[in-house]
Write an enzyme that holds these catalytic residues in place. Structure first.
Site, PDB file in Angstrom:
ATOM      1  N   SER A 197     -40.050  20.141  -3.117  1.00  0.00           N
ATOM      2  CA  SER A 197     -40.303  20.207  -1.671  1.00  0.00           C
ATOM      3  C   SER A 197     -39.355  19.274  -0.915  1.00  0.00           C
ATOM      4  O   SER A 197     -39.095  19.470   0.260  1.00  0.00           O
ATOM      5  CB  SER A 197     -41.757  19.842  -1.362  1.00  0.00           C
ATOM      6  N   SER A 233     -46.116   0.926  -2.089  1.00  0.00           N
ATOM      7  CA  SER A 233     -45.140   0.529  -1.077  1.00  0.00           C
ATOM      8  C   SER A 233     -45.579  -0.765  -0.408  1.00  0.00           C
ATOM      9  O   SER A 233     -46.793  -1.032  -0.284  1.00  0.00           O
ATOM     10  CB  SER A 233     -45.071   1.644  -0.034  1.00  0.00           C
ATOM     11  N   THR A 277     -45.693  -1.129   2.469  1.00  0.00           N
ATOM     12  CA  THR A 277     -46.426  -0.712   3.661  1.00  0.00           C
ATOM     13  C   THR A 277     -47.919  -1.038   3.535  1.00  0.00           C
ATOM     14  O   THR A 277     -48.613  -1.162   4.552  1.00  0.00           O
ATOM     15  CB  THR A 277     -46.195   0.802   3.936  1.00  0.00           C
ATOM     16  N   TYR A 312     -49.444   7.733   6.231  1.00  0.00           N
ATOM     17  CA  TYR A 312     -48.686   7.599   4.973  1.00  0.00           C
ATOM     18  C   TYR A 312     -49.163   6.357   4.211  1.00  0.00           C
ATOM     19  O   TYR A 312     -49.474   6.405   3.020  1.00  0.00           O
ATOM     20  CB  TYR A 312     -47.179   7.522   5.250  1.00  0.00           C
ATOM     21  N   LYS A 331     -51.263   5.610   0.408  1.00  0.00           N
ATOM     22  CA  LYS A 331     -50.897   4.675  -0.670  1.00  0.00           C
ATOM     23  C   LYS A 331     -52.051   3.730  -0.979  1.00  0.00           C
ATOM     24  O   LYS A 331     -52.350   3.446  -2.132  1.00  0.00           O
ATOM     25  CB  LYS A 331     -49.651   3.865  -0.277  1.00  0.00           C
ATOM     26  N   ASN A 390     -37.629  -2.067   0.282  1.00  0.00           N
ATOM     27  CA  ASN A 390     -36.808  -0.996   0.879  1.00  0.00           C
ATOM     28  C   ASN A 390     -35.703  -0.553  -0.082  1.00  0.00           C
ATOM     29  O   ASN A 390     -34.640  -1.186  -0.122  1.00  0.00           O
ATOM     30  CB  ASN A 390     -36.212  -1.482   2.201  1.00  0.00           C
ATOM     31  N   ARG A 419     -35.677  -6.838   6.672  1.00  0.00           N
ATOM     32  CA  ARG A 419     -36.330  -6.173   5.533  1.00  0.00           C
ATOM     33  C   ARG A 419     -35.724  -6.650   4.226  1.00  0.00           C
ATOM     34  O   ARG A 419     -34.605  -7.161   4.189  1.00  0.00           O
ATOM     35  CB  ARG A 419     -36.130  -4.643   5.609  1.00  0.00           C
ATOM     36  N   GLY A 468     -44.748   1.083  15.861  1.00  0.00           N
ATOM     37  CA  GLY A 468     -45.289   0.790  14.525  1.00  0.00           C
ATOM     38  C   GLY A 468     -44.432  -0.142  13.690  1.00  0.00           C
ATOM     39  O   GLY A 468     -44.853  -0.560  12.611  1.00  0.00           O
TER      40      GLY A 468
HETATM   41  P1  NAD Z   1     -38.335  11.722  -2.533  1.00  0.00           P
HETATM   42  O1  NAD Z   1     -38.907  12.562  -1.467  1.00  0.00           O
HETATM   43  O2  NAD Z   1     -36.857  11.672  -2.710  1.00  0.00           O
HETATM   44  O3  NAD Z   1     -38.973  12.114  -3.945  1.00  0.00           O
HETATM   45  C1  NAD Z   1     -40.292  12.608  -4.062  1.00  0.00           C
HETATM   46  C2  NAD Z   1     -40.254  13.801  -4.997  1.00  0.00           C
HETATM   47  O4  NAD Z   1     -41.579  14.308  -5.155  1.00  0.00           O
HETATM   48  C3  NAD Z   1     -39.394  14.949  -4.486  1.00  0.00           C
HETATM   49  O5  NAD Z   1     -38.565  15.398  -5.529  1.00  0.00           O
HETATM   50  C4  NAD Z   1     -40.405  16.026  -4.091  1.00  0.00           C
HETATM   51  O6  NAD Z   1     -39.886  17.325  -4.244  1.00  0.00           O
HETATM   52  C5  NAD Z   1     -41.539  15.723  -5.057  1.00  0.00           C
HETATM   53  N1  NAD Z   1     -42.873  16.152  -4.608  1.00  0.00           N
HETATM   54  C6  NAD Z   1     -43.462  15.910  -3.405  1.00  0.00           C
HETATM   55  N2  NAD Z   1     -44.689  16.448  -3.371  1.00  0.00           N
HETATM   56  C7  NAD Z   1     -44.887  17.040  -4.583  1.00  0.00           C
HETATM   57  C8  NAD Z   1     -45.963  17.764  -5.150  1.00  0.00           C
HETATM   58  N3  NAD Z   1     -47.083  18.012  -4.467  1.00  0.00           N
HETATM   59  N4  NAD Z   1     -45.847  18.223  -6.417  1.00  0.00           N
HETATM   60  C9  NAD Z   1     -44.695  18.016  -7.121  1.00  0.00           C
HETATM   61  N5  NAD Z   1     -43.650  17.344  -6.627  1.00  0.00           N
HETATM   62  C10 NAD Z   1     -43.740  16.851  -5.368  1.00  0.00           C
HETATM   63  O7  NAD Z   1     -38.908  10.231  -2.324  1.00  0.00           O
HETATM   64  P2  NAD Z   1     -38.479   8.857  -3.003  1.00  0.00           P
HETATM   65  O8  NAD Z   1     -37.805   8.031  -1.972  1.00  0.00           O
HETATM   66  O9  NAD Z   1     -37.822   9.101  -4.296  1.00  0.00           O
HETATM   67  O10 NAD Z   1     -39.916   8.222  -3.220  1.00  0.00           O
HETATM   68  C11 NAD Z   1     -40.620   8.359  -4.440  1.00  0.00           C
HETATM   69  C12 NAD Z   1     -41.984   7.703  -4.298  1.00  0.00           C
HETATM   70  O11 NAD Z   1     -41.814   6.335  -3.942  1.00  0.00           O
HETATM   71  C13 NAD Z   1     -42.859   8.331  -3.215  1.00  0.00           C
HETATM   72  O12 NAD Z   1     -44.185   8.357  -3.684  1.00  0.00           O
HETATM   73  C14 NAD Z   1     -42.729   7.367  -2.053  1.00  0.00           C
HETATM   74  O13 NAD Z   1     -43.860   7.376  -1.241  1.00  0.00           O
HETATM   75  C15 NAD Z   1     -42.583   6.041  -2.784  1.00  0.00           C
HETATM   76  N6  NAD Z   1     -41.878   5.026  -1.983  1.00  0.00           N
HETATM   77  C16 NAD Z   1     -40.641   5.317  -1.459  1.00  0.00           C
HETATM   78  C17 NAD Z   1     -39.995   4.366  -0.690  1.00  0.00           C
HETATM   79  C18 NAD Z   1     -38.670   4.677  -0.052  1.00  0.00           C
HETATM   80  O14 NAD Z   1     -38.307   4.005   0.924  1.00  0.00           O
HETATM   81  N7  NAD Z   1     -37.902   5.641  -0.546  1.00  0.00           N
HETATM   82  C19 NAD Z   1     -40.592   3.114  -0.466  1.00  0.00           C
HETATM   83  C20 NAD Z   1     -41.833   2.850  -1.031  1.00  0.00           C
HETATM   84  C21 NAD Z   1     -42.470   3.820  -1.801  1.00  0.00           C
HETATM   85  C1  WQD Z   2     -35.594  -0.694   8.403  1.00  0.00           C
HETATM   86  C2  WQD Z   2     -35.188  -1.441   9.658  1.00  0.00           C
HETATM   87  C3  WQD Z   2     -35.985  -0.435  11.705  1.00  0.00           C
HETATM   88  C4  WQD Z   2     -33.579   3.221  11.385  1.00  0.00           C
HETATM   89  C5  WQD Z   2     -40.063   2.516   5.957  1.00  0.00           C
HETATM   90  C6  WQD Z   2     -41.509   2.863   5.731  1.00  0.00           C
HETATM   91  C7  WQD Z   2     -42.029   2.186   4.512  1.00  0.00           C
HETATM   92  C8  WQD Z   2     -41.142   2.423   3.294  1.00  0.00           C
HETATM   93  C9  WQD Z   2     -39.694   2.204   3.590  1.00  0.00           C
HETATM   94  C10 WQD Z   2     -42.033   4.171   1.957  1.00  0.00           C
HETATM   95  C11 WQD Z   2     -36.300  -1.559  10.699  1.00  0.00           C
HETATM   96  C12 WQD Z   2     -34.468  -0.404  11.648  1.00  0.00           C
HETATM   97  C13 WQD Z   2     -34.150   1.978  11.147  1.00  0.00           C
HETATM   98  C14 WQD Z   2     -32.717   3.371  12.513  1.00  0.00           C
HETATM   99  C15 WQD Z   2     -33.037   1.039  13.032  1.00  0.00           C
HETATM  100  N1  WQD Z   2     -41.226   3.767   2.817  1.00  0.00           N
HETATM  101  N2  WQD Z   2     -33.881   0.911  11.946  1.00  0.00           N
HETATM  102  N3  WQD Z   2     -32.469   2.265  13.276  1.00  0.00           N
HETATM  103  O1  WQD Z   2     -39.440   0.734   8.515  1.00  0.00           O
HETATM  104  O2  WQD Z   2     -39.009  -1.027   6.744  1.00  0.00           O
HETATM  105  O3  WQD Z   2     -39.971   1.106   6.100  1.00  0.00           O
HETATM  106  O4  WQD Z   2     -39.322   2.880   4.784  1.00  0.00           O
HETATM  107  O5  WQD Z   2     -42.979   3.600   1.494  1.00  0.00           O
HETATM  108  O6  WQD Z   2     -43.327   2.661   4.303  1.00  0.00           O
HETATM  109  O7  WQD Z   2     -42.250   2.460   6.862  1.00  0.00           O
HETATM  110  O8  WQD Z   2     -37.600   1.048   6.781  1.00  0.00           O
HETATM  111  O9  WQD Z   2     -35.341   1.954   6.805  1.00  0.00           O
HETATM  112  O10 WQD Z   2     -37.037   2.879   8.435  1.00  0.00           O
HETATM  113  O11 WQD Z   2     -36.156   0.573   8.777  1.00  0.00           O
HETATM  114  O12 WQD Z   2     -32.774   0.082  13.762  1.00  0.00           O
HETATM  115  O13 WQD Z   2     -32.213   4.456  12.791  1.00  0.00           O
HETATM  116  O14 WQD Z   2     -34.128  -0.722  10.315  1.00  0.00           O
HETATM  117  O15 WQD Z   2     -36.431  -0.685  12.995  1.00  0.00           O
HETATM  118  O16 WQD Z   2     -36.173  -2.813  11.320  1.00  0.00           O
HETATM  119  P1  WQD Z   2     -39.045   0.409   7.155  1.00  0.00           P
HETATM  120  P2  WQD Z   2     -36.504   1.722   7.680  1.00  0.00           P
END
Ligand code: NAD
Ligand code: WQD
Length: 337
Positions: A33, A123, A125, A147, A151, A177, A229, A292
């Protein structure tokens, strides 16, 4: 055999590389997806090893059970989920369905199949607006968007499960991050549409896909007024998962651990570091704060060192150089090869 849900995604694909390199066999379960099979072809190219792929949705219990059984899974790394904060505000039910319901089904399937070993992508978050910094794992938990709620609910579900049956091995990893890409430049982050996150947006400005970066707020209580961050290289993050699997092998337990560097960088620090790494200008404009957002967020990463023997190794320059290699090799991501 390690069963990796969401293994075709950004963090999942990088973790698959490190798992295969460490000699594990890997089954990826993904519904694509938010990813493409091409990412896994690249994983195979980097490692010279095969990925067992099952296309499926984690909300589909029978398919999941069948997949876990037939591949002989010993442990699950659970990445699958939706992750866009803004979208979660608009479509909360979709997020609860995909993330919470999906994880519930996964845990049910694991229980049925006797696989009681899981590493979960949580996360930072879940700490909400930090009351104190750096963030330690015992900081009160709260969230500001659906979101983040998903978590938090999943974390509670995992802890309740462990209390009901202490033979489970559960590692909750709270990522800060994640940025950067594999050093080969073959895999990386490939956001669909306009990137929500800072680094992919900066990379697309540098490569000429976007005109300028909106810096969301320059009046925060931080050294330069922009948000701070804890950016962590995705390959370091991937290694954190291997370290968690090793820790869980010792004995059944349920642990929650931060994966961060402990260092905070501002938005302008990131712009300057990316300009240096890419040799390209990154135009930006100051804009009002994003709803937020919080001023600062960075980890106390000492528990990960203590419990997992893990710490991040790659610095900010490496994060930006690796992100740029991927972005400049594939300006349009996986789609246009
Ligand atoms: P991503 O979207 O690149 O990867 C998620 C994968 O899960 C995708 O390949 C998608 O196709 C698959 N997927 C989604 N829903 C599904 C379902 N119902 N069944 C099977 N597959 C499904 O995201 P990512 O950045 O690699 O993040 C991976 C995990 O880490 C997520 O759970 C995300 O919430 C968590 N996370 C990400 C970040 C970030 O900033 N990238 C930060 C903290 C936590
Ligand atoms: C980082 C900084 C923005 C974009 C989010 C989710 C968090 C986690 C990671 C999954 C902030 C600033 C950003 C832009 C900007 N994901 N910014 N211009 O907000 O720390 O976290 O991603 O779990 O749950 O909330 O990351 O990369 O969006 O932002 O100035 O176009 O960059 O304001 O200070 P964030 P981010």
């Amino acid at each position: 055999m390690i069963f990796v849900t969401g293994g075709a995604g950004y963090i999942g694909s990088h973790t698959c590389v490190e798992l295969l390199n460490a000699g594990h066999q890997v089954t990826v379960f993904d519904n694509f997806s938010n990813s493409q099979p091409e990412a896994l072809h690249r994983v195979e190219r980097i490692t010279g090893k095969r990925v067992n792929l099952i296309k499926g949705d984690i909300r589909d219990l029978p398919t999941l059970q069948q997949a876990l059984k037939t591949c002989g899974a010993q442990a699950v790394i659970h990445f699958a989920g939706l992750k866009a904060v803004g979208e979660s505000v608009e479509q909360p039910l979709n997020y609860y369905d995909n993330n919470v319901m999906g994880t519930l089904k996964l845990l049910q399937a694991m229980q049925t199949c006797g696989v009681k070993n899981i590493v979960f992508s949580s996360s930072a978050t879940v700490y909400g607006d930090p009351q104190r910094l750096p963030l330690t794992e015992d900081h009160p938990l709260s969230t500001t968007n659906p979101y983040g709620q998903t978590k938090l609910v999943i974390e509670h579900m995992l802890r309740d499960l462990y209390h009901s049956d202490v033979s489970w091995r559960i590692g909750i990893l709270r990522y800060f991050n994640p940025v950067g890409a594999h050093a080969s430049g073959l895999i990386g982050e490939d956001p669909q549409g306009t990137p929500n996150n800072l680094l992919p947006f900066i990379a697309q400005v540098a490569v000429g896909r976007r005109e300028f970066l909106n810096v969301w707020g320059n009046d925060y209580d931080t050294p330069d007024g922009t948000g701070v961050r804890d950016y962590i290289h995705v390959v370091d993050l991937a290694h954190g998962h291997l370290a968690a699997l090793r820790r869980l092998q010792i004995q059944p337990q349920c642990i929650a651990v931060n994966l961060g560097t402990g260092i905070g960088y501002s938005v302008l620090d990131m712009v300057r570091a990316f300009e240096k790494a890419s040799g390209k200008p990154v135009a930006y404009k100051f804009s009002p704060r994003r709803a937020g957002d919080i001023a600062s967020c960075f980890a106390d990463a000492s528990l990960a060192h203590q419990l997992l023997g893990w710490q991040s190794e790659r610095d900010l320059a490496t994060m930006c150089q690796d992100a740029w290699r991927w972005q400049s090799n594939y300006p349009m991501g996986y789609a246009k090869v």
